[in-house]
Design a protein around this motif. Structure first.
Motif, short mmCIF file in Angstrom:
data_model
loop_
_atom_site.label_atom_id
_atom_site.label_comp_id
_atom_site.label_asym_id
_atom_site.label_seq_id
_atom_site.Cartn_x
_atom_site.Cartn_y
_atom_site.Cartn_z
N ARG A 120 -13.52 9.19 63.61
CA ARG A 120 -14.12 10.29 62.86
C ARG A 120 -14.12 10.02 61.36
O ARG A 120 -15.12 10.26 60.66
N VAL A 121 -13.00 9.49 60.85
CA VAL A 121 -12.91 9.19 59.41
C VAL A 121 -13.94 8.14 59.02
O VAL A 121 -14.66 8.30 58.02
N LEU A 122 -14.03 7.07 59.81
CA LEU A 122 -14.96 6.00 59.47
C LEU A 122 -16.41 6.43 59.64
O LEU A 122 -17.29 5.99 58.89
N ALA A 123 -16.68 7.29 60.61
CA ALA A 123 -18.05 7.78 60.79
C ALA A 123 -18.47 8.62 59.59
O ALA A 123 -19.61 8.50 59.09
N GLY A 124 -17.58 9.48 59.09
CA GLY A 124 -17.89 10.28 57.92
C GLY A 124 -18.11 9.42 56.68
O GLY A 124 -19.03 9.67 55.89
N LEU A 125 -17.29 8.40 56.53
CA LEU A 125 -17.45 7.49 55.39
C LEU A 125 -18.75 6.73 55.49
O LEU A 125 -19.50 6.60 54.51
N ARG A 126 -19.06 6.23 56.68
CA ARG A 126 -20.29 5.46 56.88
C ARG A 126 -21.52 6.30 56.57
O ARG A 126 -22.50 5.81 55.99
N ALA A 127 -21.48 7.58 56.93
CA ALA A 127 -22.65 8.44 56.72
C ALA A 127 -23.03 8.55 55.25
O ALA A 127 -24.21 8.66 54.91
N GLU A 128 -22.04 8.52 54.36
CA GLU A 128 -22.34 8.60 52.93
C GLU A 128 -22.44 7.24 52.29
O GLU A 128 -23.14 7.07 51.27
N LEU A 129 -21.76 6.26 52.84
CA LEU A 129 -21.74 4.93 52.23
C LEU A 129 -23.04 4.17 52.49
O LEU A 129 -23.56 3.50 51.59
N ALA A 130 -23.57 4.26 53.70
CA ALA A 130 -24.78 3.51 54.04
C ALA A 130 -25.95 3.83 53.11
O ALA A 130 -26.63 2.91 52.63
N PRO A 131 -26.22 5.11 52.79
CA PRO A 131 -27.32 5.39 51.85
C PRO A 131 -27.07 4.82 50.45
O PRO A 131 -28.02 4.38 49.78
N LEU A 132 -25.80 4.83 50.00
CA LEU A 132 -25.49 4.25 48.69
C LEU A 132 -25.79 2.75 48.69
O LEU A 132 -26.39 2.22 47.73
N VAL A 133 -25.39 2.06 49.74
CA VAL A 133 -25.67 0.62 49.83
C VAL A 133 -27.17 0.37 49.84
O VAL A 133 -27.66 -0.58 49.21
#
Length: 503
Positions: free
Chosen positions: A174-187
């Motif tokens: 859950r933690v990594l999914a939440g991080l990925r959701a915001e990180l992927a658009p930044l990348v």
């Protein structure tokens, strides 16, 4: 026997166990730095023997008796007190250790030593087939370990407990999914930018001897005590040790890549500072040990990225850098250098990746190792699964297994459940750093003046000295007043990369 007498026996036993563990740590350090190639098989037997001794000590019946006696004492009622902390954490470990058969412990140690050498050969030869039998055996042993421990939803839960107590496959997912959701658009914003970091500045010719001297000077400047530690060379940087005053850091050097060695050195320095900051009088007992690998990683990532890649840090170190490497740094602009050491782009190698994309590398590994442990991914299918995951998550396809599924040492060492702690460490680091700045003032301005002691002192007081008196989640709430969140990290990443890449 009085409570004090029982506790003295417990401390003496824990010290003996810690001595064996520290000898094993020194033997492992030697294996990864100076062991001659032909010594691998005998070293495996040495490690298996030491693992067996440590297991027998940590599962001794008298230890269980002392813990049971202390558990009922008034002195153990305070969970953060000396006796309460020791009883809580040592009981948890004792329960786990007594579930493991001694022959399994020895076989895991023997296999991990031999698998490491097989992994080294496989990576050099870019031949996954050389490592596959050892990966299969390691997975078999790790599943046996999980079965012995017992678990609820996933065997992965039993393994991650060794590294991040209290976490599970589901909670980390859950933690990594939440991080990925915001990180992927930044990348994606970074990838879509028309600005390019002048990365060629860090890939000029940098004399390795000078890199060694410069890296050691930086580590000492931020607070690492070289009278109580040292820095050596290995294939995969790590920090280990043989005791509270003997911390062993390692790094690796490339003449044409300054950033690889320097930031690896700062990363391991963060681990080393934590080790040197733990209460030495409690070595081998919970009050003198790190809370979790995620908290440990928060220290390494903080010094590597939040300090070492900051503008303030390079305002202080830019002139010394020019003096150390006059040819390579001739005509280099400080702002261009800052951009160069903060280049962000999808890349192949986790340990060489930037702040923005690093956690995507961790997400790949978490998903794959969880699948292997749970039996939904066969080891033979790992290379293809790795490449597919890198293409979809990181945005790049490895051209070889050496730069793909063979790049990390962890699986050869049986460290399943370890990888998520890297991302948890990034989250902890950002949240701690925010609080340190709120308490101390403008940290970047301090770094620019070469003042790193205020931050280190704050970490010593609020994190290092705590030992295991608190859990990781309790520590975060105690220090910052808030539960762990990915927002502090995302806020810092946006604040850094938006100006650099112009969005």
């Amino acid at each position: 026997m009085s409570t004090a007498e029982t506790f003295d026996k417990l401390r003496a036993h824990a010290r003996e166990t810690a001595l064996v563990a520290s000898i094993s740590g020194l033997v492992e350090w030697d294996e990864l730095t100076y062991l001659p190639p032909a010594g691998g098989d005998w070293r495996a037997e040495q490690q298996a023997y030491l693992a067996g001794v440590a297991h027998r000590l940590s599962t001794a019946p008298e230890l269980g008796d002392w813990l049971a006696e202390l558990r009922d004492s008034d002195e153990a009622s305070d969970p953060e007190g000396d006796i309460g902390c020791c009883v809580r954490e040592m009981s948890r470990r004792y329960d786990r250790e007594t579930r493991l058969p001694g022959d399994l412990v020895e076989e895991i140690a023997r296999t991990s030593s031999k698998a490491h050498h097989a992994w080294t050969d496989a990576r050099k030869a870019d031949n996954f087939a050389l490592f596959l039998p050892w990966l299969e055996k390691t997975l078999h042993l790790q599943r046996q370990k999980a079965e012995a421990f017992g678990y609820g939803d996933s065997p992965y839960d039993a393994l991650i407990e060794d590294y991040e107590p209290g976490e599970t496959a589901a909670s980390v997912g859950r933690v990594l999914a939440g991080l990925r959701a915001e990180l992927a658009p930044l990348v994606q914003q970074i990838v879509g930018s028309d600005r390019t970091a002048p990365s060629e500045l860090v890939r000029k010719s940098f004399c390795v001897d000078q890199q060694t001297a410069f890296g050691k000077a930086a580590a000492a400047k931020v607070g690492f005590d070289f009278d109580s530690g040292r820095l050596d060379v290995t294939a995969h940087p790590f920090c280990g040790g043989a005791g509270p005053r003997d911390v062993r850091m390692t790094t690796r050097y490339q003449e044409n890549d300054f950033a690889d060695a320097f930031f690896s050195t700062l990363h391991e320095t963060g681990h080393g500072l934590y080790e040197q900051g733990l209460p030495a009088d409690w070595f081998g007992l919970p009050p003198g040990e790190a809370i979790s690998l995620g908290i440990h990683e928060s220290q390494s990532r903080m010094w590597e990225n939040l300090v070492g890649r900051s503008q303030g840090f390079w305002r202080h170190f830019f002139d010394p850098l020019g003096k150390a490497f006059p040819a390579a740094m001739k005509g280099v602009d400080p702002e261009a250098w800052y951009f160069a050491v903060n280049e962000a782009r999808p890349s192949l190698i986790r340990t060489e990746s930037d702040e923005a994309t690093y956690n995507l590398h961790v997400i790949v590994r978490f998903e794959l190792e969880r699948a292997m442990i749970e039996g939904t991914l066969a080891p033979a299918d790992l290379p293809a699964a790795w490449n597919e995951a890198y293409a979809s998550i990181v945005g790049i396809t490895p051209p070889s297994d050496a730069n793909g599924c063979l790049q990390d040492v962890h699986w050869s060492a049986g460290l399943f459940g370890y990888f998520p702690t890297y991302s948890l460490g990034n989250l902890y680091a950002a949240q701690f750093f925010d609080q340190a700045e709120a308490d101390l003032g403008d940290l970047e301005a301090m770094f620019a003046e070469g003042e790193f002691a205020p931050l280190l002192g704050w970490l010593r007081e609020h994190i290092h000295s705590v030992g295991q008196r608190l859990s990781a989640s309790q520590l975060v709430e105690r220090v910052t007043g808030k539960p762990l969140s990915h927002e502090p990290l995302m806020r810092r990443l946006r604040a850094k990369f938006a100006p650099l890449y112009g969005f």
